[in-house]
Design a protein around this motif. Structure first.
Motif, PDB file in Angstrom:
ATOM      1  N   ARG A 162       0.829  -1.212   0.000  1.00 48.74           N
ATOM      2  CA  ARG A 162       0.000   0.000   0.000  1.00 48.74           C
ATOM      3  C   ARG A 162       0.864   1.262   0.000  1.00 48.74           C
ATOM      4  N   LYS A 163       2.137   1.117  -0.293  1.00 48.45           N
ATOM      5  CA  LYS A 163       3.088   2.235  -0.284  1.00 48.45           C
ATOM      6  C   LYS A 163       3.283   2.817   1.124  1.00 48.45           C
ATOM      7  N   ASN A 164       3.213   1.930   2.109  1.00 50.40           N
ATOM      8  CA  ASN A 164       3.561   2.248   3.496  1.00 50.40           C
ATOM      9  C   ASN A 164       2.727   3.369   4.122  1.00 50.40           C
ATOM     10  N   PRO A 165       1.397   3.297   4.044  1.00 55.27           N
ATOM     11  CA  PRO A 165       0.578   4.336   4.668  1.00 55.27           C
ATOM     12  C   PRO A 165       0.575   4.204   6.186  1.00 55.27           C
ATOM     13  N   LEU A 166       0.213   5.307   6.839  1.00 57.34           N
ATOM     14  CA  LEU A 166       0.103   5.336   8.296  1.00 57.34           C
ATOM     15  C   LEU A 166      -1.330   5.046   8.726  1.00 57.34           C
ATOM     16  N   THR A 167      -1.465   4.536   9.940  1.00 59.93           N
ATOM     17  CA  THR A 167      -2.779   4.266  10.528  1.00 59.93           C
ATOM     18  C   THR A 167      -2.876   5.003  11.858  1.00 59.93           C
ATOM     19  N   PHE A 168      -4.057   4.990  12.465  1.00 64.97           N
ATOM     20  CA  PHE A 168      -4.191   5.572  13.804  1.00 64.97           C
ATOM     21  C   PHE A 168      -3.171   4.948  14.750  1.00 64.97           C
ATOM     22  N   GLU A 169      -3.002   3.619  14.652  1.00 66.39           N
ATOM     23  CA  GLU A 169      -2.100   2.913  15.556  1.00 66.39           C
ATOM     24  C   GLU A 169      -0.643   3.272  15.310  1.00 66.39           C
ATOM     25  N   SER A 170      -0.246   3.389  14.042  1.00 64.31           N
ATOM     26  CA  SER A 170       1.162   3.697  13.774  1.00 64.31           C
ATOM     27  C   SER A 170       1.493   5.140  14.145  1.00 64.31           C
ATOM     28  N   TYR A 171       0.552   6.059  13.929  1.00 65.28           N
ATOM     29  CA  TYR A 171       0.768   7.428  14.405  1.00 65.28           C
ATOM     30  C   TYR A 171       1.040   7.436  15.907  1.00 65.28           C
ATOM     31  N   ALA A 172       0.188   6.748  16.655  1.00 57.61           N
ATOM     32  CA  ALA A 172       0.323   6.750  18.111  1.00 57.61           C
ATOM     33  C   ALA A 172       1.633   6.110  18.551  1.00 57.61           C
ATOM     34  N   GLU A 173       2.027   5.017  17.888  1.00 54.97           N
ATOM     35  CA  GLU A 173       3.270   4.367  18.277  1.00 54.97           C
ATOM     36  C   GLU A 173       4.475   5.227  17.926  1.00 54.97           C
ATOM     37  N   LEU A 174       4.450   5.888  16.772  1.00 51.58           N
ATOM     38  CA  LEU A 174       5.542   6.801  16.423  1.00 51.58           C
ATOM     39  C   LEU A 174       5.671   7.912  17.456  1.00 51.58           C
ATOM     40  N   ARG A 175       4.548   8.475  17.848  1.00 48.68           N
ATOM     41  CA  ARG A 175       4.577   9.539  18.872  1.00 48.68           C
ATOM     42  C   ARG A 175       5.218   9.041  20.156  1.00 48.68           C
ATOM     43  N   GLU A 176       4.775   7.885  20.640  1.00 56.80           N
ATOM     44  CA  GLU A 176       5.282   7.376  21.908  1.00 56.80           C
ATOM     45  C   GLU A 176       6.755   6.985  21.807  1.00 56.80           C
ATOM     46  N   LEU A 177       7.157   6.404  20.680  1.00 62.83           N
ATOM     47  CA  LEU A 177       8.556   6.007  20.524  1.00 62.83           C
ATOM     48  C   LEU A 177       9.477   7.216  20.517  1.00 62.83           C
ATOM     49  N   PHE A 178       9.115   8.263  19.773  1.00 55.04           N
ATOM     50  CA  PHE A 178       9.992   9.436  19.721  1.00 55.04           C
ATOM     51  C   PHE A 178      10.026  10.166  21.054  1.00 55.04           C
ATOM     52  N   ILE A 179       8.959  10.110  21.819  1.00 60.29           N
ATOM     53  CA  ILE A 179       9.008  10.663  23.179  1.00 60.29           C
ATOM     54  C   ILE A 179      10.002   9.880  24.024  1.00 60.29           C
ATOM     55  N   ARG A 180       9.964   8.553  23.927  1.00 58.95           N
ATOM     56  CA  ARG A 180      10.854   7.714  24.720  1.00 58.95           C
ATOM     57  C   ARG A 180      12.311   7.860  24.284  1.00 58.95           C
ATOM     58  N   LEU A 181      12.546   8.158  23.006  1.00 60.61           N
ATOM     59  CA  LEU A 181      13.920   8.309  22.529  1.00 60.61           C
ATOM     60  C   LEU A 181      14.667   9.431  23.242  1.00 60.61           C
ATOM     61  N   LYS A 182      13.942  10.350  23.821  1.00 56.95           N
ATOM     62  CA  LYS A 182      14.579  11.430  24.576  1.00 56.95           C
ATOM     63  C   LYS A 182      15.404  10.880  25.739  1.00 56.95           C
ATOM     64  N   TYR A 183      15.058   9.673  26.196  1.00 60.85           N
ATOM     65  CA  TYR A 183      15.728   9.090  27.357  1.00 60.85           C
ATOM     66  C   TYR A 183      16.601   7.886  26.986  1.00 60.85           C
ATOM     67  N   ALA A 184      16.784   7.621  25.688  1.00 65.01           N
ATOM     68  CA  ALA A 184      17.519   6.434  25.253  1.00 65.01           C
ATOM     69  C   ALA A 184      19.016   6.585  25.490  1.00 65.01           C
ATOM     70  N   THR A 185      19.630   5.526  25.966  1.00 59.81           N
ATOM     71  CA  THR A 185      21.075   5.516  26.194  1.00 59.81           C
ATOM     72  C   THR A 185      21.825   4.772  25.107  1.00 59.81           C
ATOM     73  N   ASP A 186      21.125   4.012  24.280  1.00 62.93           N
ATOM     74  CA  ASP A 186      21.795   3.147  23.318  1.00 62.93           C
ATOM     75  C   ASP A 186      21.396   3.414  21.872  1.00 62.93           C
ATOM     76  N   VAL A 187      20.656   4.480  21.616  1.00 64.09           N
ATOM     77  CA  VAL A 187      20.309   4.898  20.257  1.00 64.09           C
ATOM     78  C   VAL A 187      20.711   6.352  20.115  1.00 64.09           C
ATOM     79  N   HIS A 188      21.613   6.633  19.158  1.00 64.15           N
ATOM     80  CA  HIS A 188      22.153   7.988  19.028  1.00 64.15           C
ATOM     81  C   HIS A 188      21.882   8.622  17.670  1.00 64.15           C
ATOM     82  N   ALA A 189      21.259   7.880  16.768  1.00 61.50           N
ATOM     83  CA  ALA A 189      20.804   8.418  15.483  1.00 61.50           C
ATOM     84  C   ALA A 189      19.732   7.477  14.966  1.00 61.50           C
ATOM     85  N   VAL A 190      18.791   8.049  14.189  1.00 60.37           N
ATOM     86  CA  VAL A 190      17.666   7.264  13.671  1.00 60.37           C
ATOM     87  C   VAL A 190      17.548   7.502  12.173  1.00 60.37           C
TER      88      VAL A 190
END
Length: 283
Positions: free
Chosen positions: A43-71
Protein backbone atom coordinates in the motif's frame (compact mmCIF):
# COMPACT_ATOMS: atom_id res chain seq x y z
CA UNK A 1 35.97 9.98 36.35
CA UNK A 2 32.37 11.07 36.92
CA UNK A 3 30.29 9.56 39.70
CA UNK A 4 27.81 6.84 38.80
CA UNK A 5 24.28 8.06 38.22
CA UNK A 6 21.96 7.39 41.15
CA UNK A 7 19.86 4.30 40.27
CA UNK A 8 16.62 6.01 41.25
CA UNK A 9 17.37 8.95 38.95
CA UNK A 10 18.50 6.64 36.16
CA UNK A 11 15.30 4.58 36.39
CA UNK A 12 13.19 7.53 35.31
CA UNK A 13 15.59 9.08 32.83
CA UNK A 14 17.55 6.31 31.11
CA UNK A 15 16.05 3.78 28.72
CA UNK A 16 17.50 1.02 26.53
CA UNK A 17 15.62 1.15 23.22
CA UNK A 18 17.88 -0.78 20.85
CA UNK A 19 15.75 -3.85 21.52
CA UNK A 20 12.42 -2.03 21.24
CA UNK A 21 9.66 -4.37 20.06
CA UNK A 22 7.78 -2.37 17.43
CA UNK A 23 4.20 -3.32 16.61
CA UNK A 24 3.26 -1.18 13.62
CA UNK A 25 6.59 -0.79 11.79
CA UNK A 26 10.02 -2.40 11.82
CA UNK A 27 12.77 -1.34 14.22
CA UNK A 28 16.39 -2.48 14.19
CA UNK A 29 19.33 -0.93 16.02
CA UNK A 30 23.03 -1.59 15.66
CA UNK A 31 25.97 0.29 17.14
CA UNK A 32 23.85 3.25 18.14
CA UNK A 33 21.99 3.61 14.82
CA UNK A 34 18.31 2.64 14.71
CA UNK A 35 16.51 2.04 11.42
CA UNK A 36 12.75 2.56 11.50
CA UNK A 37 11.03 1.03 8.46
CA UNK A 38 7.43 1.81 7.57
CA UNK A 39 6.40 -1.66 6.49
CA UNK A 40 3.23 -1.86 4.41
CA UNK A 41 4.84 -2.00 0.96
CA UNK A 42 1.78 -3.26 -0.94
CA UNK A 43 0.00 0.00 0.00
CA UNK A 44 3.09 2.23 -0.28
CA UNK A 45 3.56 2.25 3.50
CA UNK A 46 0.58 4.34 4.67
CA UNK A 47 0.10 5.34 8.30
CA UNK A 48 -2.78 4.27 10.53
CA UNK A 49 -4.19 5.57 13.80
CA UNK A 50 -2.10 2.91 15.56
CA UNK A 51 1.16 3.70 13.77
CA UNK A 52 0.77 7.43 14.41
CA UNK A 53 0.32 6.75 18.11
CA UNK A 54 3.27 4.37 18.28
CA UNK A 55 5.54 6.80 16.42
CA UNK A 56 4.58 9.54 18.87
CA UNK A 57 5.28 7.38 21.91
CA UNK A 58 8.56 6.01 20.52
CA UNK A 59 9.99 9.44 19.72
CA UNK A 60 9.01 10.66 23.18
CA UNK A 61 10.85 7.71 24.72
CA UNK A 62 13.92 8.31 22.53
CA UNK A 63 14.58 11.43 24.58
CA UNK A 64 15.73 9.09 27.36
CA UNK A 65 17.52 6.43 25.25
CA UNK A 66 21.07 5.52 26.19
CA UNK A 67 21.79 3.15 23.32
CA UNK A 68 20.31 4.90 20.26
CA UNK A 69 22.15 7.99 19.03
CA UNK A 70 20.80 8.42 15.48
CA UNK A 71 17.67 7.26 13.67
CA UNK A 72 17.10 6.49 10.00
CA UNK A 73 13.50 6.44 8.76
CA UNK A 74 12.77 4.59 5.54
CA UNK A 75 9.99 2.73 3.78
CA UNK A 76 9.80 -0.90 2.72
CA UNK A 77 9.90 -1.66 -0.99
CA UNK A 78 10.27 1.17 -3.47
CA UNK A 79 8.35 3.89 -1.59
CA UNK A 80 8.76 5.98 1.54
CA UNK A 81 5.20 6.67 2.74
CA UNK A 82 1.93 7.50 0.98
CA UNK A 83 0.51 9.36 3.99
CA UNK A 84 -2.55 8.49 6.01
CA UNK A 85 -4.27 5.28 4.93
CA UNK A 86 -7.31 6.24 2.82
CA UNK A 87 -9.46 3.39 4.11
CA UNK A 88 -8.26 3.20 7.73
CA UNK A 89 -7.93 6.93 8.43
CA UNK A 90 -9.48 9.19 5.78
CA UNK A 91 -12.73 7.26 5.57
CA UNK A 92 -13.40 7.18 9.34
CA UNK A 93 -12.48 10.87 9.74
CA UNK A 94 -15.41 11.91 7.53
CA UNK A 95 -17.89 10.76 10.18
CA UNK A 96 -16.11 11.92 13.35
CA UNK A 97 -17.38 14.88 15.44
CA UNK A 98 -15.16 17.93 15.85
CA UNK A 99 -13.69 17.02 19.28
CA UNK A 100 -12.47 13.68 17.93
CA UNK A 101 -11.14 15.26 14.76
CA UNK A 102 -9.10 17.61 16.96
CA UNK A 103 -7.90 14.61 18.95
CA UNK A 104 -6.59 13.11 15.71
CA UNK A 105 -4.94 16.26 14.34
CA UNK A 106 -3.26 16.92 17.68
CA UNK A 107 -1.95 13.35 17.74
CA UNK A 108 -0.41 13.71 14.28
CA UNK A 109 1.15 17.02 15.23
CA UNK A 110 2.58 15.46 18.36
CA UNK A 111 4.49 13.00 16.17
CA UNK A 112 6.33 15.95 14.63
CA UNK A 113 6.87 17.63 18.00
CA UNK A 114 8.30 14.44 19.49
CA UNK A 115 10.53 13.86 16.45
CA UNK A 116 11.85 17.40 16.69
CA UNK A 117 12.33 17.15 20.48
CA UNK A 118 14.31 13.91 20.61
CA UNK A 119 18.07 14.58 20.78
CA UNK A 120 19.01 12.04 18.11
CA UNK A 121 19.61 13.30 14.57
CA UNK A 122 16.86 11.80 12.40
CA UNK A 123 17.67 11.01 8.76
CA UNK A 124 14.89 10.33 6.25
CA UNK A 125 15.86 7.98 3.39
CA UNK A 126 13.24 8.82 0.76
CA UNK A 127 12.57 6.76 -2.34
CA UNK A 128 9.47 6.66 -4.52
CA UNK A 129 6.23 8.07 -3.12
CA UNK A 130 6.60 10.51 -0.21
CA UNK A 131 3.18 12.09 0.19
CA UNK A 132 0.95 13.74 2.75
CA UNK A 133 2.02 12.76 6.26
CA UNK A 134 4.97 10.92 4.70
CA UNK A 135 6.20 14.21 3.27
CA UNK A 136 5.71 15.79 6.71
CA UNK A 137 7.84 13.11 8.41
CA UNK A 138 10.58 13.64 5.84
CA UNK A 139 10.30 17.42 6.24
CA UNK A 140 10.50 17.16 10.05
CA UNK A 141 13.62 15.00 9.94
CA UNK A 142 16.97 16.67 10.46
CA UNK A 143 18.50 15.41 7.22
CA UNK A 144 16.96 14.00 4.05
CA UNK A 145 18.51 11.73 1.44
CA UNK A 146 16.44 11.11 -1.67
CA UNK A 147 16.54 9.47 -5.09
CA UNK A 148 15.99 10.94 -8.54
CA UNK A 149 12.78 8.92 -8.87
CA UNK A 150 11.30 10.08 -5.56
CA UNK A 151 8.11 12.15 -5.64
CA UNK A 152 7.36 14.34 -2.63
CA UNK A 153 3.90 15.90 -2.41
CA UNK A 154 2.03 17.80 0.29
CA UNK A 155 -1.37 16.61 -0.89
CA UNK A 156 -3.64 18.17 1.70
CA UNK A 157 -5.41 20.65 -0.61
CA UNK A 158 -6.13 17.77 -3.03
CA UNK A 159 -8.50 16.34 -0.40
CA UNK A 160 -10.09 19.65 0.54
CA UNK A 161 -7.79 20.48 3.44
CA UNK A 162 -5.44 23.36 4.18
CA UNK A 163 -1.73 22.99 3.63
CA UNK A 164 -1.15 23.90 7.28
CA UNK A 165 -0.87 20.31 8.50
CA UNK A 166 1.49 18.98 11.17
CA UNK A 167 3.64 22.12 11.06
CA UNK A 168 4.06 22.36 7.29
CA UNK A 169 3.51 26.12 7.14
CA UNK A 170 6.22 26.66 9.74
CA UNK A 171 8.78 24.05 8.73
CA UNK A 172 8.64 23.90 4.94
CA UNK A 173 9.33 27.63 4.25
CA UNK A 174 12.41 27.39 6.46
CA UNK A 175 13.71 24.52 4.35
CA UNK A 176 13.00 25.73 0.82
CA UNK A 177 11.78 29.33 1.11
CA UNK A 178 8.35 30.94 1.40
CA UNK A 179 7.57 31.11 -2.32
CA UNK A 180 8.46 27.51 -3.08
CA UNK A 181 6.67 26.24 0.01
CA UNK A 182 3.59 28.23 -0.97
CA UNK A 183 3.60 26.64 -4.40
CA UNK A 184 3.74 23.11 -3.01
CA UNK A 185 1.14 23.72 -0.32
CA UNK A 186 -1.34 25.55 -2.62
CA UNK A 187 -1.05 23.15 -5.55
CA UNK A 188 -0.24 19.78 -3.97
CA UNK A 189 2.01 18.99 -6.94
CA UNK A 190 4.78 16.41 -6.74
CA UNK A 191 8.36 17.54 -6.27
CA UNK A 192 10.75 15.28 -8.19
CA UNK A 193 13.99 14.16 -6.62
CA UNK A 194 16.38 16.30 -8.66
CA UNK A 195 14.22 19.39 -8.18
CA UNK A 196 13.94 18.62 -4.46
CA UNK A 197 17.73 18.53 -4.20
CA UNK A 198 18.06 21.84 -6.08
CA UNK A 199 15.48 23.42 -3.79
CA UNK A 200 17.29 22.22 -0.67
CA UNK A 201 14.64 19.77 0.48
CA UNK A 202 17.06 16.88 0.01
CA UNK A 203 20.61 17.19 1.29
CA UNK A 204 21.72 14.90 -1.51
CA UNK A 205 20.55 12.14 -3.84
CA UNK A 206 21.59 8.50 -3.95
CA UNK A 207 20.90 5.59 -6.25
CA UNK A 208 17.82 3.68 -5.08
CA UNK A 209 19.75 0.53 -4.28
CA UNK A 210 22.33 2.51 -2.27
CA UNK A 211 19.97 4.92 -0.52
CA UNK A 212 19.50 3.11 2.79
CA UNK A 213 23.17 2.18 3.06
CA UNK A 214 24.19 5.82 2.51
CA UNK A 215 21.69 7.05 5.10
CA UNK A 216 22.93 4.50 7.62
CA UNK A 217 26.55 5.39 6.87
CA UNK A 218 25.75 9.05 7.54
CA UNK A 219 24.03 8.06 10.78
CA UNK A 220 27.07 6.04 11.87
CA UNK A 221 29.29 9.03 11.13
CA UNK A 222 27.13 11.15 13.44
CA UNK A 223 27.15 8.46 16.12
CA UNK A 224 30.96 8.45 16.09
CA UNK A 225 30.85 12.17 16.89
CA UNK A 226 30.12 13.86 20.22
CA UNK A 227 26.51 12.71 20.61
CA UNK A 228 25.70 14.93 23.59
CA UNK A 229 26.89 17.94 21.61
CA UNK A 230 24.97 16.77 18.53
CA UNK A 231 21.81 16.66 20.63
CA UNK A 232 22.51 20.18 21.83
CA UNK A 233 22.96 21.34 18.23
CA UNK A 234 19.57 19.85 17.31
CA UNK A 235 17.93 21.48 20.32
CA UNK A 236 19.32 24.91 19.49
CA UNK A 237 18.46 24.65 15.78
CA UNK A 238 14.87 24.05 16.83
CA UNK A 239 14.58 26.53 19.69
CA UNK A 240 16.25 29.44 17.95
CA UNK A 241 13.49 29.71 15.34
CA UNK A 242 11.46 31.63 17.89
CA UNK A 243 14.32 33.72 19.30
CA UNK A 244 15.73 37.10 18.48
CA UNK A 245 19.44 37.26 17.70
CA UNK A 246 20.42 38.45 21.20
CA UNK A 247 18.42 35.64 22.82
CA UNK A 248 19.98 33.14 20.43
CA UNK A 249 23.52 34.27 21.21
CA UNK A 250 22.88 33.96 24.94
CA UNK A 251 21.21 30.57 24.54
CA UNK A 252 24.16 29.33 22.50
CA UNK A 253 26.59 30.64 25.14
CA UNK A 254 24.80 28.54 27.76
CA UNK A 255 24.61 25.48 25.51
CA UNK A 256 28.27 25.68 24.55
CA UNK A 257 29.32 26.07 28.18
CA UNK A 258 27.51 22.83 28.98
CA UNK A 259 29.32 21.10 26.13
CA UNK A 260 32.65 22.43 27.42
CA UNK A 261 31.94 20.63 30.70
CA UNK A 262 31.73 17.23 28.95
CA UNK A 263 34.43 14.58 28.84
CA UNK A 264 34.13 14.58 25.03
CA UNK A 265 35.44 18.15 24.93
CA UNK A 266 38.39 17.12 27.10
CA UNK A 267 38.99 14.05 24.91
CA UNK A 268 39.07 16.20 21.79
CA UNK A 269 41.69 18.50 23.32
CA UNK A 270 43.86 15.64 24.54
CA UNK A 271 43.63 13.92 21.14
CA UNK A 272 44.65 17.15 19.41
CA UNK A 273 47.69 17.52 21.66
CA UNK A 274 48.63 13.89 21.00
CA UNK A 275 47.98 14.32 17.26
CA UNK A 276 45.39 11.54 17.40
CA UNK A 277 41.78 11.27 16.32
CA UNK A 278 39.40 11.70 19.27
CA UNK A 279 37.17 8.83 20.32
CA UNK A 280 33.93 10.33 21.58
CA UNK A 281 31.70 8.60 24.11
CA UNK A 282 28.77 10.99 24.45
CA UNK A 283 29.48 12.09 28.03
Amino acid sequence: MSKSLDPALAAGNRLALAGYDARHFLWEAREGVATLTLNRPTRKNPLTFESYAELRELFIRLKYATDVHAVVITGAGDNFCSGGDVHEIIGPLVDLPAPELLMFTRMTGEVVKALRACPQPVIAAVDGVCAGAGAIIAMASDLRLGTARSKTAFLFNRVGLAGCDMGACALLPRLIGQGRASELLFTGRSLGGEEAERWGFFNRLAAPDALLAEAQALARELVRGPTFANGMTKTMLHQEWSMGIDQAIEAEAQAQALCMATQDFKRAYEAFVAREKPVFRGD
